[in-house]
Scaffold this motif. Structure first.
Motif, PDB file in Angstrom:
ATOM      1  N   ASP A 154       4.969  -6.896  -1.751  1.00  0.00           N
ATOM      2  CA  ASP A 154       5.554  -6.331  -0.541  1.00  0.00           C
ATOM      3  C   ASP A 154       4.428  -5.851   0.376  1.00  0.00           C
ATOM      4  O   ASP A 154       3.294  -5.636  -0.057  1.00  0.00           O
ATOM      5  CB  ASP A 154       6.487  -5.165  -0.893  1.00  0.00           C
ATOM      6  CG  ASP A 154       5.752  -4.049  -1.624  1.00  0.00           C
ATOM      7  OD1 ASP A 154       5.526  -2.989  -1.029  1.00  0.00           O
ATOM      8  OD2 ASP A 154       5.357  -4.278  -2.797  1.00  0.00           O
ATOM      9  N   THR A 155       4.731  -5.658   1.651  1.00  0.00           N
ATOM     10  CA  THR A 155       3.703  -5.277   2.608  1.00  0.00           C
ATOM     11  C   THR A 155       3.114  -3.909   2.305  1.00  0.00           C
ATOM     12  O   THR A 155       1.964  -3.634   2.642  1.00  0.00           O
ATOM     13  CB  THR A 155       4.262  -5.276   4.040  1.00  0.00           C
ATOM     14  OG1 THR A 155       5.418  -4.433   4.091  1.00  0.00           O
ATOM     15  CG2 THR A 155       4.637  -6.682   4.473  1.00  0.00           C
ATOM     16  N   GLY A 156       3.882  -3.061   1.648  1.00  0.00           N
ATOM     17  CA  GLY A 156       3.374  -1.730   1.298  1.00  0.00           C
ATOM     18  C   GLY A 156       2.280  -1.762   0.249  1.00  0.00           C
ATOM     19  O   GLY A 156       1.603  -0.743   0.030  1.00  0.00           O
ATOM     20  N   ALA A 157       2.079  -2.912  -0.387  1.00  0.00           N
ATOM     21  CA  ALA A 157       1.033  -3.023  -1.398  1.00  0.00           C
ATOM     22  C   ALA A 157      -0.345  -2.763  -0.808  1.00  0.00           C
ATOM     23  O   ALA A 157      -1.258  -2.323  -1.511  1.00  0.00           O
ATOM     24  CB  ALA A 157       1.074  -4.404  -2.045  1.00  0.00           C
ATOM     25  N   MET A 158      -0.525  -3.009   0.492  1.00  0.00           N
ATOM     26  CA  MET A 158      -1.846  -2.822   1.095  1.00  0.00           C
ATOM     27  C   MET A 158      -2.280  -1.354   1.051  1.00  0.00           C
ATOM     28  O   MET A 158      -3.458  -1.068   0.816  1.00  0.00           O
ATOM     29  CB  MET A 158      -1.859  -3.332   2.526  1.00  0.00           C
ATOM     30  CG  MET A 158      -3.239  -3.310   3.168  1.00  0.00           C
ATOM     31  SD  MET A 158      -4.462  -4.358   2.307  1.00  0.00           S
ATOM     32  CE  MET A 158      -3.963  -5.975   2.902  1.00  0.00           C
ATOM     33  N   SER A 159      -1.353  -0.437   1.251  1.00  0.00           N
ATOM     34  CA  SER A 159      -1.705   0.983   1.184  1.00  0.00           C
ATOM     35  C   SER A 159      -2.195   1.351  -0.206  1.00  0.00           C
ATOM     36  O   SER A 159      -3.201   2.065  -0.360  1.00  0.00           O
ATOM     37  CB  SER A 159      -0.502   1.847   1.569  1.00  0.00           C
ATOM     38  OG  SER A 159      -0.208   1.718   2.941  1.00  0.00           O
ATOM     39  N   GLU A 160      -1.514   0.843  -1.225  1.00  0.00           N
ATOM     40  CA  GLU A 160      -1.944   1.116  -2.593  1.00  0.00           C
ATOM     41  C   GLU A 160      -3.285   0.452  -2.876  1.00  0.00           C
ATOM     42  O   GLU A 160      -4.155   1.024  -3.547  1.00  0.00           O
ATOM     43  CB  GLU A 160      -0.894   0.629  -3.584  1.00  0.00           C
ATOM     44  CG  GLU A 160      -1.226   0.999  -5.029  1.00  0.00           C
ATOM     45  CD  GLU A 160      -0.157   0.582  -6.013  1.00  0.00           C
ATOM     46  OE1 GLU A 160      -0.405   0.730  -7.238  1.00  0.00           O
ATOM     47  OE2 GLU A 160       0.913   0.097  -5.587  1.00  0.00           O
ATOM     48  N   ALA A 161      -3.490  -0.763  -2.338  1.00  0.00           N
ATOM     49  CA  ALA A 161      -4.754  -1.465  -2.547  1.00  0.00           C
ATOM     50  C   ALA A 161      -5.916  -0.680  -1.957  1.00  0.00           C
ATOM     51  O   ALA A 161      -6.984  -0.555  -2.582  1.00  0.00           O
ATOM     52  CB  ALA A 161      -4.683  -2.857  -1.917  1.00  0.00           C
ATOM     53  N   VAL A 162      -5.735  -0.149  -0.753  1.00  0.00           N
ATOM     54  CA  VAL A 162      -6.804   0.626  -0.118  1.00  0.00           C
ATOM     55  C   VAL A 162      -7.079   1.905  -0.902  1.00  0.00           C
ATOM     56  O   VAL A 162      -8.248   2.304  -1.075  1.00  0.00           O
ATOM     57  CB  VAL A 162      -6.450   0.922   1.355  1.00  0.00           C
ATOM     58  CG1 VAL A 162      -7.415   1.942   1.950  1.00  0.00           C
ATOM     59  CG2 VAL A 162      -6.485  -0.371   2.174  1.00  0.00           C
ATOM     60  N   ARG A 163      -6.043   2.562  -1.388  1.00  0.00           N
ATOM     61  CA  ARG A 163      -6.250   3.787  -2.188  1.00  0.00           C
ATOM     62  C   ARG A 163      -7.023   3.464  -3.462  1.00  0.00           C
ATOM     63  O   ARG A 163      -7.949   4.194  -3.850  1.00  0.00           O
ATOM     64  CB  ARG A 163      -4.900   4.427  -2.533  1.00  0.00           C
ATOM     65  CG  ARG A 163      -4.199   5.087  -1.347  1.00  0.00           C
ATOM     66  CD  ARG A 163      -3.072   5.999  -1.806  1.00  0.00           C
ATOM     67  NE  ARG A 163      -2.041   5.274  -2.542  1.00  0.00           N
ATOM     68  CZ  ARG A 163      -0.977   4.703  -1.985  1.00  0.00           C
ATOM     69  NH1 ARG A 163      -0.828   4.745  -0.666  1.00  0.00           N
ATOM     70  NH2 ARG A 163      -0.070   4.078  -2.721  1.00  0.00           N
ATOM     71  N   GLU A 164      -6.654   2.371  -4.138  1.00  0.00           N
ATOM     72  CA  GLU A 164      -7.346   1.987  -5.365  1.00  0.00           C
ATOM     73  C   GLU A 164      -8.797   1.584  -5.073  1.00  0.00           C
ATOM     74  O   GLU A 164      -9.719   1.914  -5.837  1.00  0.00           O
ATOM     75  CB  GLU A 164      -6.603   0.830  -6.049  1.00  0.00           C
ATOM     76  CG  GLU A 164      -5.266   1.218  -6.646  1.00  0.00           C
ATOM     77  CD  GLU A 164      -5.403   2.154  -7.840  1.00  0.00           C
ATOM     78  OE1 GLU A 164      -6.498   2.246  -8.428  1.00  0.00           O
ATOM     79  OE2 GLU A 164      -4.408   2.826  -8.184  1.00  0.00           O
ATOM     80  N   ALA A 165      -9.029   0.881  -3.967  1.00  0.00           N
ATOM     81  CA  ALA A 165     -10.390   0.484  -3.604  1.00  0.00           C
ATOM     82  C   ALA A 165     -11.240   1.712  -3.304  1.00  0.00           C
ATOM     83  O   ALA A 165     -12.421   1.780  -3.688  1.00  0.00           O
ATOM     84  CB  ALA A 165     -10.357  -0.446  -2.396  1.00  0.00           C
ATOM     85  N   THR A 166     -10.644   2.689  -2.651  1.00  0.00           N
ATOM     86  CA  THR A 166     -11.358   3.932  -2.344  1.00  0.00           C
ATOM     87  C   THR A 166     -11.738   4.670  -3.622  1.00  0.00           C
ATOM     88  O   THR A 166     -12.837   5.236  -3.732  1.00  0.00           O
ATOM     89  CB  THR A 166     -10.482   4.830  -1.446  1.00  0.00           C
ATOM     90  OG1 THR A 166     -10.182   4.106  -0.234  1.00  0.00           O
ATOM     91  CG2 THR A 166     -11.182   6.130  -1.099  1.00  0.00           C
TER      92      THR A 166
END
Length: 488
Positions: free
Chosen positions: A433-445
C-alpha cells in the motif's frame, strides 16, 4: 525523396493506435490536416471513455475495447509507442499492405517550417538512462547560444505538436530541436535522420517489448542512421560505440566519444574538474578547449553524481556538433535545474541526508545512483519488469549500511542481497500500500548513522504501489517531512 507536406494527409484514412498522450496528439494533428482519423484502443476505462467523447466531439472516430481492430480502408497506421510490434492490429496491417509508423515519424515527415524556412535540425538523445536530463541540459545550452529551441519527444512534449505549431501566430520557427527518443519511438521512425545524436548507455530494459537485448540495442542504434555531423557515444560503454560502427551515416559524419576521464582526440572528457573538448577544436591531437567546470553542472545542488557529469558531456558534445560556443555550454549548464525525483536532495535530518531518485526505475539507473554516495541505507523494490539484481548488489554491497525493501518483487532483491551482501541488515516490509513508504523511511532512519545517505533508488517500476514514479517520490518526500525537525 520529396518531404511530404501537410496537404499529403488530406483525405487519407488513418488509424491511430492508442488513446494516450501521443495518440491523442497525433489524432488531433492528423484530423487538423484533413485526414479521416479513427483511434482504436483495447482499453475501455472511464478515463478512456472521457477522452473518446472529447475526440468524437471534434469529428474523430474512436473505437474502444473489442473494437480495437483495423478499420477497413485504412491507408496508414500511426501507433503510440507502447504498442508491441506483435500486436494483432499490426499483423492485420501487414497483411493488408498498410504501413505502421509512430508520431515521431509523422513529425519528421512534416518538419519543414510553414514559413518556407529550412527545417529545424534535430539533435537526438536516447539511452537506457539519463535521456531526459541530457535533453534538458542540451536545450538549456542551445538557448544560452541564443538559438530558438525546445526539448521535445519522450520528455513529455509531443513532437508532432511542436512541429506543426511552429511559426503560428508570428512565432519564430525553431532553429534546432533537442529530441528525446525512446527505443519504442525509434522502432516506429524508419526515415528519421538526425543532424547528430547520442546513445548514452545500454542496459537490459523493456525486453518484454523488444523480445531480446539484441533487438532493443538495434532499435536504440537507429538514432545514428543517416546522421550528418556527429554520432556521440559513451567511451565507458562499448556497446554504444559498436552501434556507431554499424550505422550507415552521411559522408563526413564523425564518431565523438565522451568520458569521465581524460579525453583523447575526438572526445570530450574531464581534466582536474574541468569539462574539456578535444573533438571540435582545430588541432584535436594537441589542443583542448575548456567548456565548463564540473561545479557548473546544476550549481547549488552539491557535487554532481558521475552519471550527471556524463550527461553534461553528452549534451555538450551535441551542442558543439551544432556549432555552439564554449561559453554557451558553461552558461547553459549553469542555468539548468534537474527535474524532481532525479537524485533530488530532500532534507538533512540528524546528520543523515535523504535523496529521492524515484526515477531510478531499473537496475542500471539504480547502480549509477548508488555509486554517487559512500554510505547508504537503500530503499528499493517495486515491479522488477523481468530484471535480475545480482550484478547491482555485487557492485554496490560495500556501500550499503542497510536496505529497506518494499513492493511486489522485493523478494528478488532480498535473495540477491542474501547471496552477495549477507551481512547487510535488511528490513522486508510485507505490504504494497502507499502508506508503506512512511514505514520504509522510518526504518531507513533507524538503520542510518550520521554521515549516511538514505537513498530511494528503487531499481523497479512503481505501478504496483503508486500511479507513477513521481507519486512514489512525493510519498518519500512527505515521509521524510514527517520526521523530526531539521538541524539548525
Amino acid at each position: 525523396m520529396t518531404t511530404p507536406s501537410p496537404a499529403d494527409f488530406a483525405g487519407q484514412h488513418i488509424t491511430v493506435a492508442g488513446l494516450g498522450v501521443s495518440g491523442i496528439s497525433a489524432a488531433r494533428a492528423l484530423a487538423g490536416l484533413g485526414a479521416h482519423v479513427t483511434v482504436v484502443d483495447g482499453g475501455d476505462s472511464e478515463k478512456q471513455q472521457a477522452a473518446a467523447r472529447e475526440l468524437e466531439a471534434e469529428g474523430i472516430t474512436v473505437r474502444l475495447g473489442d473494437g480495437a481492430t483495423l478499420p477497413a480502408g485504412t491507408d496508414l497506421v500511426v501507433t503510440s509507442p507502447g504498442w508491441k510490434p506483435d500486436s494483432p492490429l499490426f499483423a492485420a496491417a501487414a497483411a493488408a499492405g498498410v504501413d505502421v509508423v509512430g508520431d515521431v515519424e509523422i513529425a519528421w515527415r512534416l518538419r519543414e517550417a510553414p514559413s518556407g524556412q529550412p527545417a529545424a535540425a534535430w539533435l537526438g538523445v536516447t539511452g537506457t538512462n539519463g535521456k531526459t536530463t541530457t535533453v534538458r541540459m542540451l536545450a538549456s545550452i542551445l538557448a544560452a547560444e541564443g538559438l530558438h529551441t525546445t526539448a521535445v519527444g519522450n520528455i513529455g512534449t509531443p513532437i508532432i505538436d511542436v512541429v506543426l505549431g511552429q511559426g503560428k501566430d508570428g512565432e519564430r520557427p525553431y532553429d534546432v530541436l533537442a529530441v528525446e527518443l525512446s527505443s519504442y519511438q525509434l522502432h516506429w521512425a524508419p526515415s528519421l535522420r538526425a543532424h547528430s545524436a547520442v546513445v548514452l548507455n545500454l542496459a537490459p530494459d523493456h525486453l518484454d517489448w523488444h523480445g531480446s537485448m539484441q533487438a532493443y540495442a538495434a532499435d536504440k542504434g537507429r538514432i545514428y542512421e543517416g546522421n550528418t555531423v556527429a554520432c556521440v557515444y559513451n567511451v565507458a560503454d562499448k556497446a554504444t560505440e559498436d552501434l556507431v560502427r554499424e550505422a550507415d551515416v552521411e559522408e563526413g559524419c564523425r564518431a565523438i566519444g565522451f568520458t569521465l576521464g581524460t579525453p583523447g582526440p575526438s572526445q570530450l572528457g574531464v581534466v582536474e574538474g574541468i569539462l574539456v573538448d578535444r573533438a571540435f577544436v582545430e588541432n584535436r591531437q594537441q589542443q583542448a578547449q575548456e567548456l565548463a567546470e564540473v561545479s557548473d553542472i546544476a550549481p547549488g545542488s552539491g557535487t554532481p553524481a558521475p552519471h550527471n557529469i556524463a550527461n553534461a558531456l553528452a549534451a555538450a558534445a551535441l551542442a558543439r556538433a551544432f556549432g555552439v560556443r564554449p561559453a554557451a555550454v558553461r552558461d547553459g549548464l549553469r542555468a539548468f535545474h534537474p527535474e524532481a525525483h532525479r537524485i533530488q536532495h530532500v532534507a538533512d535530518r540528524e546528520g543523515v541526508t535523504y535523496i529521492d531518485d524515484s526515477k531510478a526505475t531499473n537496475t542500471h539507473a539504480a547502480e549509477a545512483s548508488l555509486a554517487a554516495y559512500e554510505h547508504i541505507v537503500w530503499i528499493a523494490g517495486g515491479l522488477a519488469k523481468g530484471a535480475t539484481f545480482d550484478e547491482l548488489v555485487q557492485k554496490s554491497a560495500a556501500r550499503l549500511r542497510g536496505v529497506v525493501l518494499i513492493g511486489a518483487d522485493r523478494a528478488l532483491i532480498r535473495e540477491a542481497l542474501a547471496r552477495h551482501a549477507p551481512d547487510v541488515p535488511v528490513v522486508d516490509l510485507d505490504r504494497t500500500d502507499t502508506g508503506a513508504m512512511s514505514e520504509a523511511v522510518r526504518e531507513a532512519t533507524r538503520l542510518a548513522e550520521p554521515g549516511d545517505t538514505v537513498l530511494l533508488a528503487p531499481a523497479c517500476a512503481s505501478m504496483d504501489m503508486f500511479v507513477n514514479y513521481n507519486k512514489r517520490g512525493e510519498a518519500f518526500a512527505d515521509a521524510v517531512g514527517e520526521l523530526t525537525a531539521p538541524d539548525h
